[in-house]
Design a protein around this motif. Structure first.
Motif, PDB file in Angstrom:
ATOM      1  N   GLY A  77      -9.707  44.773  -6.046  1.00  0.00           N
ATOM      2  CA  GLY A  77      -9.604  44.549  -4.606  1.00  0.00           C
ATOM      3  C   GLY A  77     -10.159  43.183  -4.196  1.00  0.00           C
ATOM      4  N   ALA A  78     -10.176  42.242  -5.150  1.00  0.00           N
ATOM      5  CA  ALA A  78     -10.801  40.936  -4.883  1.00  0.00           C
ATOM      6  C   ALA A  78     -10.031  40.140  -3.825  1.00  0.00           C
ATOM      7  CB  ALA A  78     -10.880  40.129  -6.170  1.00  0.00           C
ATOM      8  N   VAL A  79     -10.782  39.440  -3.006  1.00  0.00           N
ATOM      9  CA  VAL A  79     -10.210  38.449  -2.092  1.00  0.00           C
ATOM     10  C   VAL A  79     -10.254  37.120  -2.842  1.00  0.00           C
ATOM     11  CG1 VAL A  79     -10.494  37.244   0.095  1.00  0.00           C
ATOM     12  CG2 VAL A  79     -10.965  39.708  -0.057  1.00  0.00           C
ATOM     13  N   VAL A  80      -9.090  36.505  -3.010  1.00  0.00           N
ATOM     14  CA  VAL A  80      -9.014  35.259  -3.773  1.00  0.00           C
ATOM     15  C   VAL A  80      -8.431  34.175  -2.884  1.00  0.00           C
ATOM     16  CG1 VAL A  80      -8.056  34.128  -5.819  1.00  0.00           C
ATOM     17  CG2 VAL A  80      -8.702  36.545  -5.928  1.00  0.00           C
ATOM     18  N   THR A 116     -22.455  38.040   3.173  1.00  0.00           N
ATOM     19  CA  THR A 116     -22.404  38.366   1.743  1.00  0.00           C
ATOM     20  C   THR A 116     -21.180  39.254   1.546  1.00  0.00           C
ATOM     21  OG1 THR A 116     -24.805  38.394   1.709  1.00  0.00           O
ATOM     22  CG2 THR A 116     -23.677  39.317  -0.214  1.00  0.00           C
ATOM     23  N   PRO A 117     -20.230  38.826   0.698  1.00  0.00           N
ATOM     24  CA  PRO A 117     -19.000  39.611   0.570  1.00  0.00           C
ATOM     25  C   PRO A 117     -19.263  41.035   0.087  1.00  0.00           C
ATOM     26  CG  PRO A 117     -18.779  37.480  -0.506  1.00  0.00           C
ATOM     27  CD  PRO A 117     -20.218  37.620  -0.145  1.00  0.00           C
ATOM     28  N   ALA A 118     -18.630  41.973   0.748  1.00  0.00           N
ATOM     29  CA  ALA A 118     -18.725  43.370   0.312  1.00  0.00           C
ATOM     30  C   ALA A 118     -17.682  43.673  -0.754  1.00  0.00           C
ATOM     31  CB  ALA A 118     -18.534  44.298   1.510  1.00  0.00           C
ATOM     32  N   ARG A 119     -16.728  42.739  -0.924  1.00  0.00           N
ATOM     33  CA  ARG A 119     -15.701  42.876  -1.968  1.00  0.00           C
ATOM     34  C   ARG A 119     -15.860  41.710  -2.932  1.00  0.00           C
ATOM     35  NH1 ARG A 119     -10.793  45.282  -0.532  1.00  0.00           N
ATOM     36  NH2 ARG A 119     -10.819  46.210   1.544  1.00  0.00           N
ATOM     37  N   PRO A 120     -15.310  41.855  -4.143  1.00  0.00           N
ATOM     38  CA  PRO A 120     -15.297  40.707  -5.046  1.00  0.00           C
ATOM     39  C   PRO A 120     -14.553  39.540  -4.379  1.00  0.00           C
ATOM     40  CG  PRO A 120     -14.649  42.700  -6.197  1.00  0.00           C
ATOM     41  CD  PRO A 120     -14.719  43.045  -4.741  1.00  0.00           C
ATOM     42  N   PHE A 121     -15.052  38.328  -4.611  1.00  0.00           N
ATOM     43  CA  PHE A 121     -14.452  37.143  -4.007  1.00  0.00           C
ATOM     44  C   PHE A 121     -14.393  36.037  -5.050  1.00  0.00           C
ATOM     45  CE2 PHE A 121     -15.123  32.935  -2.127  1.00  0.00           C
ATOM     46  CZ  PHE A 121     -14.005  32.845  -1.319  1.00  0.00           C
ATOM     47  N   PHE A 191      -4.533  37.422  -1.613  1.00  0.00           N
ATOM     48  CA  PHE A 191      -4.614  35.997  -1.951  1.00  0.00           C
ATOM     49  C   PHE A 191      -4.285  35.160  -0.712  1.00  0.00           C
ATOM     50  CE2 PHE A 191      -2.608  32.006  -3.580  1.00  0.00           C
ATOM     51  CZ  PHE A 191      -3.774  31.443  -4.081  1.00  0.00           C
ATOM     52  N   VAL A 192      -5.146  34.195  -0.428  1.00  0.00           N
ATOM     53  CA  VAL A 192      -4.924  33.289   0.709  1.00  0.00           C
ATOM     54  C   VAL A 192      -5.025  31.858   0.203  1.00  0.00           C
ATOM     55  CG1 VAL A 192      -5.726  32.546   2.976  1.00  0.00           C
ATOM     56  CG2 VAL A 192      -5.951  34.947   2.321  1.00  0.00           C
ATOM     57  N   GLU A 193      -3.994  31.068   0.464  1.00  0.00           N
ATOM     58  CA  GLU A 193      -4.014  29.661   0.043  1.00  0.00           C
ATOM     59  C   GLU A 193      -3.980  28.764   1.269  1.00  0.00           C
ATOM     60  OE1 GLU A 193      -0.889  28.548  -2.687  1.00  0.00           O
ATOM     61  OE2 GLU A 193      -1.586  26.467  -2.814  1.00  0.00           O
ATOM     62  N   LEU A 194      -4.975  27.893   1.377  1.00  0.00           N
ATOM     63  CA  LEU A 194      -4.936  26.875   2.433  1.00  0.00           C
ATOM     64  C   LEU A 194      -4.272  25.638   1.844  1.00  0.00           C
ATOM     65  CD1 LEU A 194      -7.566  25.802   4.997  1.00  0.00           C
ATOM     66  CD2 LEU A 194      -6.665  24.067   3.427  1.00  0.00           C
ATOM     67  N   HIS A 195      -3.416  24.992   2.632  1.00  0.00           N
ATOM     68  CA  HIS A 195      -2.633  23.861   2.122  1.00  0.00           C
ATOM     69  C   HIS A 195      -2.358  22.884   3.259  1.00  0.00           C
ATOM     70  CE1 HIS A 195       0.445  21.810  -0.268  1.00  0.00           C
ATOM     71  NE2 HIS A 195       0.000  22.503  -1.298  1.00  0.00           N
ATOM     72  N   GLU A 406     -14.193  35.792   5.762  1.00  0.00           N
ATOM     73  CA  GLU A 406     -15.212  36.691   6.339  1.00  0.00           C
ATOM     74  C   GLU A 406     -14.583  38.009   6.775  1.00  0.00           C
ATOM     75  OE1 GLU A 406     -17.500  35.057   9.576  1.00  0.00           O
ATOM     76  OE2 GLU A 406     -18.661  36.895   9.821  1.00  0.00           O
ATOM     77  N   ASP A 407     -13.391  37.871   7.382  1.00  0.00           N
ATOM     78  CA  ASP A 407     -12.682  39.060   7.859  1.00  0.00           C
ATOM     79  C   ASP A 407     -12.209  39.934   6.681  1.00  0.00           C
ATOM     80  OD1 ASP A 407     -11.593  40.411  10.183  1.00  0.00           O
ATOM     81  OD2 ASP A 407      -9.616  39.899   9.396  1.00  0.00           O
ATOM     82  N   LEU A 408     -11.784  39.281   5.590  1.00  0.00           N
ATOM     83  CA  LEU A 408     -11.175  40.027   4.475  1.00  0.00           C
ATOM     84  C   LEU A 408     -12.199  40.634   3.513  1.00  0.00           C
ATOM     85  CD1 LEU A 408      -8.235  37.584   3.608  1.00  0.00           C
ATOM     86  CD2 LEU A 408      -8.038  39.807   4.757  1.00  0.00           C
ATOM     87  N   VAL A 409     -13.384  40.009   3.395  1.00  0.00           N
ATOM     88  CA  VAL A 409     -14.360  40.493   2.396  1.00  0.00           C
ATOM     89  C   VAL A 409     -15.273  41.574   2.949  1.00  0.00           C
ATOM     90  CG1 VAL A 409     -14.401  38.373   1.025  1.00  0.00           C
ATOM     91  CG2 VAL A 409     -16.073  38.678   2.894  1.00  0.00           C
ATOM     92  N   ARG A 410     -15.080  41.920   4.212  1.00  0.00           N
ATOM     93  CA  ARG A 410     -15.923  42.975   4.802  1.00  0.00           C
ATOM     94  C   ARG A 410     -15.871  44.267   4.011  1.00  0.00           C
ATOM     95  NH1 ARG A 410     -16.986  41.476  10.308  1.00  0.00           N
ATOM     96  NH2 ARG A 410     -15.218  40.283  11.015  1.00  0.00           N
TER      97      ARG A 410
END
Ligand SMILES: [Zn+2]
Length: 410
Positions: A77-80, A116-121, A191-195, A406-410
């Motif tokens: 469930g990692a946020v990458v 502090t991420p509650a999910r793997p990041f 997965f979120v990519e900033l570009h 921040e929103d995704l790792v809650r």
């Protein structure tokens, strides 16, 4: 290179940018040439690794030449977030590195906020996104996701004839381990990519918006047309006696522009031609012409390629040349996860825009909910030394990415 970590976001951005500025400068083309496993890219990998370690992130190289920097324990469930470090030949400074630098600074920002991420990041850098050395774009994440056969990739060669396998081995990667990595893929939740934006849609959509959220990527592909004629003397060979492959090659360039006029929204480009042997006073014996075609619809993209190739074939037959067409890559239209896109556009109050450019996030979107954030590019120019984004806009991008994570790792 320095590895300083100044306190404020603005100066951290400036420090990161000045670390990267000298790496892989292309003195002949201008801009940067940073390709998978070359000196510049290896230097950038080292920089990313050190920057991650300074932040207490755990860095690992996966089996496919991609780098992962974990904040906390890896897990499911990692946020990458992340992007790529390589460039097109003579590319801009922002395409790729902006997403990587922004991810590092977003970690700093989240720490300042006490998150502090509650999910793997993790922050990830994907290998050979541009396909600038071996011709296959998004190579690292296509290997990881199993979208491409590892044997086929290992055999791809760069313009000097060096294979992916040999290039990887030279810099200490084991090419034998390349291939689908289902366990790693299954661990990614989002997965979120900033570009940097590679166009001016953002500006055209909402002149006040600094950051946009991606909705879809056009179908796109690359083809290599090899035209074979007869090498000969430029001074003594009469026009009637020539089998000059440059003539059908020229037809490819003109057809690429002409054919798309019947297909609104389509683009076709010949950006690379290699005549062999390539002498001023020599009629080429063969020419390789690379064609890049993009449109919303994959079948239409194929039709456009067929029409361009037909035009080349007519000229090739008149000139007594033969033709071989090889598809190097083709990706169908990608629609990013609509729910995630809506969530991010509401969170950031950002407009939603499509893009004609391919990205690692497009490859991932077939497997995990994926999204993209685009930072305004006032001229719209990209894949060029003139590519630019204002520092103030890049810092807005960092904040936006931090908000999203921040929103995704809650
Ligand atoms: Zn890119």
């Amino acid at each position: 290179m320095s590895f300083s970590l100044p306190p404020a976001g603005g100066s951290r951005f400036a420090a990161a940018w000045s670390d990267l500025a000298p790496v892989g400068k292309d003195l002949r083309r201008g801009g940067y040439s940073r390709h998978a496993f070359d000196d510049a890219e290896m230097q950038l990998r080292q920089w990313f690794t050190e920057q991650s370690q300074r932040r207490g992130l755990e860095v690992e190289n996966d089996r496919n030449g991609n780098i992962w920097a974990w904040w906390g324990e890896p897990g499911t469930g990692a946020v990458v977030t992340g992007s790529h470090l390589d460039s097109v030949p003579g590319g801009g400074a922002f395409d790729g590195p902006l997403g990587v630098v922004s991810a590092l600074l977003a970690v700093d920002e989240l720490r300042l906020r006490g998150v502090t991420p509650a999910r793997p990041f993790a922050i990830a850098c994907f290998m050979e996104e541009e396909g600038g050395r071996f011709g296959l774009p998004c190579m690292g994440c296509r290997l990881l996701t199993g979208a491409v056969d590892a044997d086929q990739v290992r055999r791809l060669r760069d313009p000097d004839g060096l294979s992916v396998a040999d290039a990887a081995r030279r810099v200490g990667f084991d090419p034998a381990t390349m291939g689908a990595d289902p366990a790693r893929l299954a661990g990614i939740g989002t997965f979120v990519e900033l570009h940097v934006e590679q166009g001016r849609l953002l500006q055209n959509t909402d002149s006040t918006a600094v950051v946009g959220v991606g909705s879809e990527i056009l179908a796109h592909g690359r083809w290599c047309i090899t035209i074979t004629g007869q090498g000969n003397h430029a001074g003594t060979t009469r026009p009637d006696d020539r089998k000059d492959p440059m003539i059908p090659a020229a037809a490819a360039v003109l057809a690429a522009r002409r054919v798309i006029t019947d297909f609104p929204g389509a683009v076709a480009t010949v950006g690379r031609i290699t005549p062999v042997p390539g002498g001023t006073n020599v009629i080429a014996s063969s020419v390789q012409v690379w064609l890049d075609v993009r449109h919303e619809s994959a079948p239409t993209t194929a039709t456009i390629v067929d029409l361009i190739v037909a035009a080349v074939r007519v000229e090739a037959e008149l000139e007594g040349c033969t033709l071989r067409v090889q598809r190097e890559s083709m990706v169908d239209k990608v629609a990013f996860d609509p729910g995630l896109g809506l969530q991010l556009s509401e969170l950031l109050a950002a407009p939603v825009i499509p893009t004609g450019a391919g990205h690692d996030a497009g490859v991932f979107s077939a497997h995990v909910p994926s999204a993209m954030l685009f930072v305004r590019n006032p001229s719209g120019i990209s894949h060029s030394p003139d590519e630019h984004a204002d520092t103030a806009d890049c810092l807005v991008g960092v904040t936006a990415l931090a908000d999203v994570v921040e929103d995704l790792v809650r």
